[in-house]
Write an enzyme that holds these catalytic residues in place. Structure first.
Site, PDB file in Angstrom:
ATOM      1  N   ASN A  11       0.866  -1.184   0.000  1.00 40.78           N
ATOM      2  CA  ASN A  11       0.000   0.000   0.000  1.00 40.78           C
ATOM      3  C   ASN A  11       0.904   1.236   0.000  1.00 40.78           C
ATOM      4  O   ASN A  11       1.507   1.555   1.017  1.00 40.78           O
ATOM      5  CB  ASN A  11      -0.891  -0.051   1.254  1.00 40.78           C
ATOM      6  N   LYS A  13       0.031   4.273  -0.208  1.00 39.72           N
ATOM      7  CA  LYS A  13      -0.598   5.450   0.422  1.00 39.72           C
ATOM      8  C   LYS A  13      -0.393   6.686  -0.471  1.00 39.72           C
ATOM      9  O   LYS A  13      -0.365   6.534  -1.689  1.00 39.72           O
ATOM     10  CB  LYS A  13      -0.047   5.654   1.840  1.00 39.72           C
ATOM     11  N   HIS A  99      -9.402   1.625   5.301  1.00 40.25           N
ATOM     12  CA  HIS A  99      -8.102   1.764   5.961  1.00 40.25           C
ATOM     13  C   HIS A  99      -8.264   2.738   7.132  1.00 40.25           C
ATOM     14  O   HIS A  99      -9.021   3.713   7.038  1.00 40.25           O
ATOM     15  CB  HIS A  99      -7.051   2.266   4.971  1.00 40.25           C
ATOM     16  N   GLU A 101      -6.536   5.066   8.076  1.00 35.86           N
ATOM     17  CA  GLU A 101      -6.246   6.458   7.723  1.00 35.86           C
ATOM     18  C   GLU A 101      -7.463   7.103   7.053  1.00 35.86           C
ATOM     19  O   GLU A 101      -7.694   8.306   7.197  1.00 35.86           O
ATOM     20  CB  GLU A 101      -4.990   6.505   6.842  1.00 35.86           C
ATOM     21  N   GLU A 169      -5.318  -4.696  10.807  1.00 37.82           N
ATOM     22  CA  GLU A 169      -4.265  -3.695  10.965  1.00 37.82           C
ATOM     23  C   GLU A 169      -4.486  -2.926  12.272  1.00 37.82           C
ATOM     24  O   GLU A 169      -5.231  -1.936  12.294  1.00 37.82           O
ATOM     25  CB  GLU A 169      -4.292  -2.711   9.787  1.00 37.82           C
ATOM     26  N   GLY A 175       2.976   2.047  10.849  1.00 34.67           N
ATOM     27  CA  GLY A 175       4.013   3.065  10.705  1.00 34.67           C
ATOM     28  C   GLY A 175       4.788   3.353  11.975  1.00 34.67           C
ATOM     29  O   GLY A 175       5.520   4.338  12.055  1.00 34.67           O
ATOM     30  N   SER A 215       3.574  -2.350  10.293  1.00 31.84           N
ATOM     31  CA  SER A 215       5.021  -2.472  10.532  1.00 31.84           C
ATOM     32  C   SER A 215       5.599  -3.818  10.099  1.00 31.84           C
ATOM     33  O   SER A 215       6.542  -4.314  10.727  1.00 31.84           O
ATOM     34  CB  SER A 215       5.360  -2.182  11.995  1.00 31.84           C
ATOM     35  N   GLY A 237       4.949   1.250   4.589  1.00 33.90           N
ATOM     36  CA  GLY A 237       6.269   1.848   4.380  1.00 33.90           C
ATOM     37  C   GLY A 237       7.266   0.945   3.669  1.00 33.90           C
ATOM     38  O   GLY A 237       7.996   1.397   2.776  1.00 33.90           O
TER      39      GLY A 237
HETATM   40  P1  PGA Z   1       3.034   0.154   7.620  1.00 36.73           P
HETATM   41  O1  PGA Z   1       1.533   0.420   7.063  1.00 36.73           O
HETATM   42  O2  PGA Z   1       3.484  -1.143   6.984  1.00 36.73           O
HETATM   43  O3  PGA Z   1       3.812   1.342   7.152  1.00 36.73           O
HETATM   44  O4  PGA Z   1       2.928   0.039   9.084  1.00 36.73           O
HETATM   45  C1  PGA Z   1       0.623  -0.631   6.899  1.00 36.73           C
HETATM   46  C2  PGA Z   1      -0.671  -0.095   6.337  1.00 36.73           C
HETATM   47  O5  PGA Z   1      -1.116   0.972   6.762  1.00 36.73           O
HETATM   48  O6  PGA Z   1      -1.292  -0.720   5.454  1.00 36.73           O
END
Ligand code: PGA
Length: 255
Positions: A11, A13, A99, A101, A169, A175, A215, A237
């Site tokens: 992803n 983002k 998600h 976010e 998640e 993150g 993460s 990330g």
């Molecule tokens: P991350 O994000 O791997 O950067 O923790 C995961 C996600 O939000 O899908």
């Protein structure tokens, strides 16, 4: 015996310009080299501006392309939004919905996420529905209550193993470099499978892939991906750089 082919989805983002597509090409070359020794599907979910170009780069390695959100309507007066049909038209085969976010930044409710998942199904896209508790909810022991509410509120009754993927998640793990213990992930995934069974029947629930996200990196991918009922990863990330994402993909090499 149910066979669920694991999925590793990146992803991106709100990251990525055309100049960054080389990272995707490098991953696709790696996937092509691994051939049948790779026991997982790979997907990139770039920003919508890069979907078509990503599809071009991913075609020969059979790496899939997904989008990150969709509107509930097929078309209409919704300036700035994109419908699931449009994303499909651009070459996407899946779309992430719900998600944290989006839930956080845009106040998306379970009902809206469910409607988006249904819109994805109508357009012929696989809905990757994200759920997960915040740090506060975890602190108060509410993790399973939150998962229960999010599953019953945002997974359509028409969900099947071929049109729906659920990503667990934990919001506090996204993150941050933090991850739940393997036991916590196993408990959450077993609970999700059971609740899905209540919603759509145990046989269909057994077909749905449950991803872990938050993460995931090369150093922890193997351990996380071995947990029962974990059918792959949703990676933020660490999907932006080919070296990192390939290191995660390598957790699924069988020989
Ligand atoms: P991350 O994000 O791997 O950067 O923790 C995961 C996600 O939000 O899908």
């Amino acid at each position: 015996m149910v066979q669920r082919k694991p999925l590793v989805a990146g992803n991106w983002k709100m990251n990525g310009l055309a100049a960054d597509l080389g990272e995707i090409s490098r991953c696709c070359e790696h996937v092509a080299e691994l051939g049948t020794s790779l026991a997982a599907e790979v997907m990139f979910c770039p920003p919508a501006t890069l979907i078509s170009a990503t599809v071009e780069r991913c075609r020969s390695a059979r790496v899939a392309v997904g989008a990150q959100d969709c509107h509930v309507a097929q078309s209409g007066a919704h300036t700035g939004d994109l419908s699931a049909h449009m994303l499909r038209d651009a070459g996407a085969s899946a779309v992430i919905v719900g998600h944290s976010e989006r839930r956080g930044d845009h106040g998306e409710t379970d009902a809206l996420v469910g409607a988006k998942a249904a819109a994805a199904h109508d357009a012929g896209l696989t809905a990757i529905i994200c759920i997960g508790e915040t740090a506060g909810q975890r602190h108060y022991g509410l993790t399973l209550n939150v998962l229960e509410r999010q599953i019953s509120g945002s997974v359509p009754n028409a969900a099947t193993g071929s049109n729906t993927i659920i990503a667990y998640e934990p919001v506090w793990a996204i993150g941050t470099g933090l991850t739940p213990t393997p036991d916590d992930v196993a408990n959450a995934h077993a609970f999700m499978r059971e609740r899905l069974g209540g919603l759509i029947g145990a046989a269909e629930a057994a077909q749905i892939r449950l991803l872990y996200g938050g993460s995931v990196k090369p150093a922890n991918a193997r351990e996380l991906m071995q947990i029962a009922d974990v059918d792959g990863a949703l990676v933020g990330g660490a999907s932006l750089k080919a070296n990192d994402f390939c290191g995660i993909i390598d957790a699924f090499v069988t020989k």
